[in-house]
Design an enzyme around this catalytic site. Structure first.
Site, short mmCIF file in Angstrom:
data_model
loop_
_atom_site.label_atom_id
_atom_site.label_comp_id
_atom_site.label_asym_id
_atom_site.label_seq_id
_atom_site.Cartn_x
_atom_site.Cartn_y
_atom_site.Cartn_z
N ASP A 100 -7.57 1.60 2.02
CA ASP A 100 -7.26 2.49 3.16
C ASP A 100 -8.22 3.65 3.38
OD1 ASP A 100 -5.79 3.22 5.38
OD2 ASP A 100 -4.33 4.41 4.27
N HIS A 126 -5.89 9.83 -0.65
CA HIS A 126 -6.61 9.82 0.63
C HIS A 126 -5.84 10.42 1.79
CE1 HIS A 126 -4.78 5.76 0.25
NE2 HIS A 126 -4.52 5.92 1.52
N ASP A 168 1.15 5.09 -0.29
CA ASP A 168 0.46 6.38 -0.26
C ASP A 168 1.13 7.39 -1.18
OD1 ASP A 168 -1.62 5.96 1.72
OD2 ASP A 168 0.02 5.71 3.15
N HIS A 225 0.86 -1.19 0.00
CA HIS A 225 0.00 0.00 0.00
C HIS A 225 0.89 1.23 0.00
CE1 HIS A 225 -3.23 2.73 0.63
NE2 HIS A 225 -2.69 3.18 1.73
ZN ZN Z 1 -3.07 5.01 2.67
#
Ligand code: ZN
Ligand code: NAG
Ligand code: NAG
Ligand code: NAG
Ligand code: NAG
Ligand code: NAG
Ligand code: NAG
Length: 926
Positions: A140, A391, A18, A16
């Site tokens: 997420d 996000h 970001d 994951h």
């Molecule tokens: Zn995230």
């Protein structure tokens, strides 16, 4: 690979990544600033590709195209070939595939569609059909919007997986085996158009406990040499089977999924894969002992395909997954408002992207990109906007230096777009006079208008229908003559300015701009004109205009006291004031959760009033009437009504929020009305369809309410309303904010938050914004537009109003006289589009084609007139473009519509649970 008579355990190796959070997107890519967080995406991709090549069974999914694109450009052509091969063989699979994994609570649908389009286009152009993601993957984001599900369905995804939902909702869904469901994400689109199969991942997006083999984890590796110490294969197999058994209890099928990865994992992918290879080997070896469990490397789309094959029916859901709480006092409803200035900057940047980069590039033709003002491009802005949808970007949950980086990227995008605009408008108008952009009109600063005796204003309207729009310009003179493109003079008014700029006065006039086009106003200083309208120091008892509105003020308090619509003969009582919630410092018996960037947790449900009374001043001119209210040194407001307006404007200014309590405050405005709401209110989903909300209630489970304020907050992206049988009060916002209706007839909106404690969700910084010009704490200004209508026709008014706030006219300025041959007016459309049709996208796709998105912008139930189907003739749409051919695409433009085939899913009718075959422990053990 799957075994029909066994329990199939799908292991999904994933990372994951970001697109900015504790570090900027580029720092994450390179692995810079590992002192903040150890994370380097380039190494992850290097390492994963290397490991995939070592064993053809291995799988990996990749999600964020913003990173993949950065990496791809740096690879040799032989490496690119290798990766293409892995993609073609399904060993490396893209899921989601947008530029980023967008936030769902604070984004606007038009920006989300754009960022998905950008990522998916790259994947299609690079990998062809094998690069097209089949599942959406939002593991997420902190709650899930119905509009996102609707968009994913229309983008052709077969299914959607996510990790976070309310803890009570999850518990119930586990019990009833409804973690896999069919989301019917629109009440207007005919099923199955907006139906999306949705799977809630059993373990968030982490590996099961004890099975994290990343270099960042401490779990024991599989030690499988019996001659060495600590042989643990039997133990690992036993623990794994126990976890699988636990999971299977909550599902209906003989397939379960396990996410094997987490934040920025797989930088040293050998650790993961070596242990996963062994895990698969040793668990499957138990099949010889009659254990009917089959573990395999898999991907979400492979898992989804197996679920689809079962032909089961699935629970149907119509509402959304907001608000999200991970515990009784931990509601993630603060980020709906966190970083209000960034949220506004992102929203206005979207407007600028659509107007400046996209539309004007198309209308101006090739000269826009390379013309008299140099080389402009839309790519910089598109990438900056795409990254800002992440996000932890527009959500406001990043560290301060990362928020600054997002803003810097957007500002850079503006610069590149301005070159396009100057070129495009030069082409369209035939004038190469220098064009001035007053980016600081928001604080009443524009050196050109302040210093010039004569200038002209070009007003470009991005909407497909004509608009009337108030223009306010900082000026130094006291009287001006304003004329429109036909030389006709228009009413204007100079009033004394309250701004922080240098100009002393403000010039106000209404402009009318043609659809998808511009008009030009010229402004000249009138020597020896009358003095500016001056303020009166008593509160007027009412302000009104001839069209619609009539507001009264309470003479004792200076607050608004009623609102009327003269046309429909409606009046409601309406009191508006400002309050703050005292943030919890986390120091109490119920929970140690403080309020922070993500979490809203007031320590008392009764907000403190900032002031019971407002000091007021008013200005009344034919063009605009204003009542200026001062509540405290850090809260003020202008209540403003333009002559022709259907909405009342509340321009609020909040900050610096005092922090002498060493705690921080969350500032709201609250509208208390005589409308009988019976606990219902309505909020939009990503700026598009509207959902009904009810205080202390969730449509799909019996809510145990533990936070009477924070647990009743919902995202408001562009509008919210309250109504009863007679009256509807709609509030249109200029950015995403959180809000709720705590009491009957009341609607509150959180405007600003400043908090001195971190809320322990990882950002590790208090939300304590300051800036160069606001060293004592950020001052934020924004607008709320109020309209009062009959419920049956309210949408006819507020839907276009909300679009006008999202896509604002662009003002550009030229000093002095324009060349007489200048074309003063232009429209890109042959005629305005019908009110139901919104021109969502007009952007250059490649040399010879443009991408056009037309949207029916009314929900099926919203309006008698405007909810009806409409027909648009594309041949007769544009004035400057010849339509030679049209091909219809899916919403994200990565698939031809006629090739779009999605899995079909059957919703269960009534309570069908009992008829389904339920796998049990025997299923595994027999
Ligand atoms: Zn995230
Ligand atoms: C699902 O339905 C199809 C078509 O009716 C059928 O061919 C298939 O065997 C069914 N699959 C299962 C697992 O029941
Ligand atoms: C005004 O807008 C500019 C961008 O044009 C932005 O940089 C600035 O922060 C804004 N100022 C305020 C006070 O919102
Ligand atoms: C406008 O007037 C103010 C006050 O007289 C002065 O300080 C300022 O320099 C003037 N601005 C311009 C651009 O002429
Ligand atoms: C705000 O809350 C803190 C503790 O969280 C408390 O000490 C303080 O007295 C409260 N302030 C007011 C005005 O009630
Ligand atoms: C918040 O910001 C102010 C102003 O910069 C600063 O004085 C204060 O120390 C900060 N407090 C915290 C907890 O960060
Ligand atoms: C996908 O990419 C290919 C190769 O560039 C292109 O020919 C095709 O038109 C693209 N598909 C869509 C739907 O744009």
């Amino acid at each position: 690979l799957c075994q029909p008579d066994m329990l199939n355990v799908h292991l999904v190796p994933h990372t994951h990544d970001d697109v900015g959070w504790l570090k900027t997107v580029d720092q994450y890519f390179y692995g810079d600033r590992n002192d903040i967080q150890h994370a380097g995406v380039q190494y992850i991709l290097d390492s994963v590709v290397d490991q995939l090549l070592k064993n053809p069974d291995r799988r990996f999914i990749y999600v964020e195209t913003a990173f993949f694109y950065r990496w791809w450009r740096q690879q040799s052509s032989s490496m690119q070939q290798t990766v293409k091969q892995l993609v073609n063989e399904g060993r490396l699979e893209f899921v989601n595939g947008g530029w980023c994994m967008s936030d769902e609570a604070t984004t606007h649908y038009s920006a989300v569609i754009d960022q998905m389009t950008m990522g998916l286009r790259f994947l299609n152009e690079t990998f062809g059909p094998c690069g097209r993601p089949r599942v959406a993957w939002h593991i997420d984001p902190f709650g899930h919007a119905r509009e996102h599900a609707s968009m994913f369905a229309q983008m052709g995804y077969d299914g959607f997986f996510f990790g976070r939902l309310d803890y009570q909702d999850r518990a119930r869904r586990m019990m009833y085996r409804e973690q896999e469901l069919l989301w019917r994400a629109s009440d207007s689109l005919t099923p199955p158009m907006a139906d999306l199969f949705t799977g809630i991942l059993p373990n968030g997006y982490n590996p099961p406990e004890g099975f994290c083999w990343d270099q960042s984890c401490d779990d024991a590796p599989i030690r499988d040499d019996p001659d060495l110490e600590d042989y643990n294969v039997d133990d690992v197999v036993k623990r794994f089977l126990a976890i699988a058994e636990g999971q299977v209890r909550n599902t209906y099928t003989n397939h379960i999924i396990m996410t094997m990865g987490s934040d920025f994992q797989y930088e040293n992918a050998n650790l993961w894969y070596k242990n996963l290879d062994k895990l698969i080997h040793y668990v499957n070896a138990q099949q010889a002992n009659g254990i009917k469990v089959n573990v395999l490397y898999s991907t979400p789309s492979c898992y989804l395909q197996e679920l689809h094959r079962t032909n089961l029916t699935w629970a149907l859901k119509n509402d959304d997954f907001f608000p999200y709480a991970d515990d009784a006092h931990d509601f993630w409803t603060g980020y709906f408002t966190s970083r209000p200035a960034l949220k506004r900057y992102e929203r206005i940047s979207n407007s600028n992207l659509q107007v400046m980069c996209n539309q004007l590039e198309v209308l101006g033709g090739p000269v826009s990109r390379r013309g008299p003002f140099g080389v402009g491009d839309s790519k910089t802005m598109k990438e900056a906007m795409a990254v800002a949808q992440h996000h932890d970007a527009v959500s406001g949950t990043e560290k301060q230096h990362v928020a600054n980086d997002y803003a810097r990227r957007l500002a850079n995008g503006w610069q590149h777009c301005q070159v396009l605009v100057s070129n495009s408008l030069a082409g369209l108008s035939g004038s190469t006079a220098e064009r001035i952009y007053c980016d600081n009109l928001n604080i009443s600063v524009c050196p050109l208008t302040e210093s010039s005796k004569k200038f002209s204003v070009n007003v470009y309207n991005p909407l497909a229908r004509p608009v009337t729009w108030p223009v306010r310009l900082p000026v130094n003179g006291t009287a001006y003559v304003v004329s429109d493109a036909n030389g006709k003079s228009v009413d204007s008014q100079v009033s004394f300015c309250v701004s922080r700029g240098f100009a002393v006065n403000e010039l106000v006039f209404q402009v009318q701009a043609p659809p998808l086009g511009y008009t030009t106003y010229s402004v000249s200083l009138l020597q020896n004109g009358p003095p500016p309208a001056s303020t009166q120091h008593h509160t007027p008892t009412a302000i009104k205009n001839k069209v619609l509105n009539h507001m009264t003020f309470d003479p004792d308090t200076g607050l608004l006291s009623s609102l009327s619509n003269l046309e429909t003969k409606q009046t409601i009582k309406l009191t508006q004031n400002f309050y703050w919630y005292n943030a919890s410092d986390g120091n109490n018996v119920e929970s140690i959760q403080p309020s922070g960037a993500y979490i809203f947790r007031p320590n008392s449900s009764t907000p403190f009033v900032i002031s019971k009374t407002a000091k007021t001043e008013s200005i009344q001119t034919p063009a605009v009437q204003e009542v200026r209210q001062w509540f405290s040194p850090w809260v003020s407001q202008v209540v403003r009504l333009y002559a022709d307006s259907r909405a009342l404007e509340l321009e609020w200014t909040v900050g610096p929020v005092p922090i002498d309590d060493d705690l921080g405050k969350e500032v709201i405005t609250r509208l208390d009305t005589s409308i009988q709401t019976a606990q219902y209110f309505y909020t939009d989903s990503n700026g598009r369809e509207v959902l009904q909300r009810k205080t202390d209630f969730r449509p799909t489970w019996n809510l145990k309410q533990s936070e009477p304020i924070a647990g009743n907050y919902y995202p408001i992206n562009s509008r919210a309303f309250i109504k009863d049988d007679d009256d509807q009060l709609t509030v249109v916002t200029d950015r995403s904010q959180g809000g709720g209706s705590i009491n009957n007839g009341s609607l509150e909106i959180m405007l600003h938050r400043r908090l001195l404690y971190d809320d322990v969700r990882g950002v590790a910084e208090p939300l304590n914004e300051t800036s160069g010009i606001f060293p004592k704490g950020l001052v934020v200004r924004g607008r709320l537009l109020l309209s009062l209508d009959r419920p049956a026709s309210a949408a006819d008014a507020h839907r276009p109003l909300a679009q006008e706030v999202v896509l604002q006219p662009l003002l550009t300025f030229t000093g002095g006289d324009l060349h007489p041959n200048t074309r003063l007016e232009f429209s890109g459309l042959q005629a305005a589009l019908p009110p139901a049709v919104h021109l969502l996208t007009l952007s250059q796709w490649d040399k010879d084609s443009v991408l056009l998105r037309l949207e029916h912008q009314f929900q099926s139930w919203e309006s008698k007139v405007n909810s009806q189907p409409v027909t648009v003739n594309l041949q007769k749409l544009f004035t400057t473009l010849d339509v030679l051919g049209v091909s219809e695409l899916n919403l994200s433009a990565n698939q031809w519509k006629d090739e779009m085939k999605r899995f079909s899913w059957t919703p269960e009718s009534g309570t069908a649970h009992l008829h389904l075959s339920v796998p049990s422990l025997q299923h595994i053990r027999t």
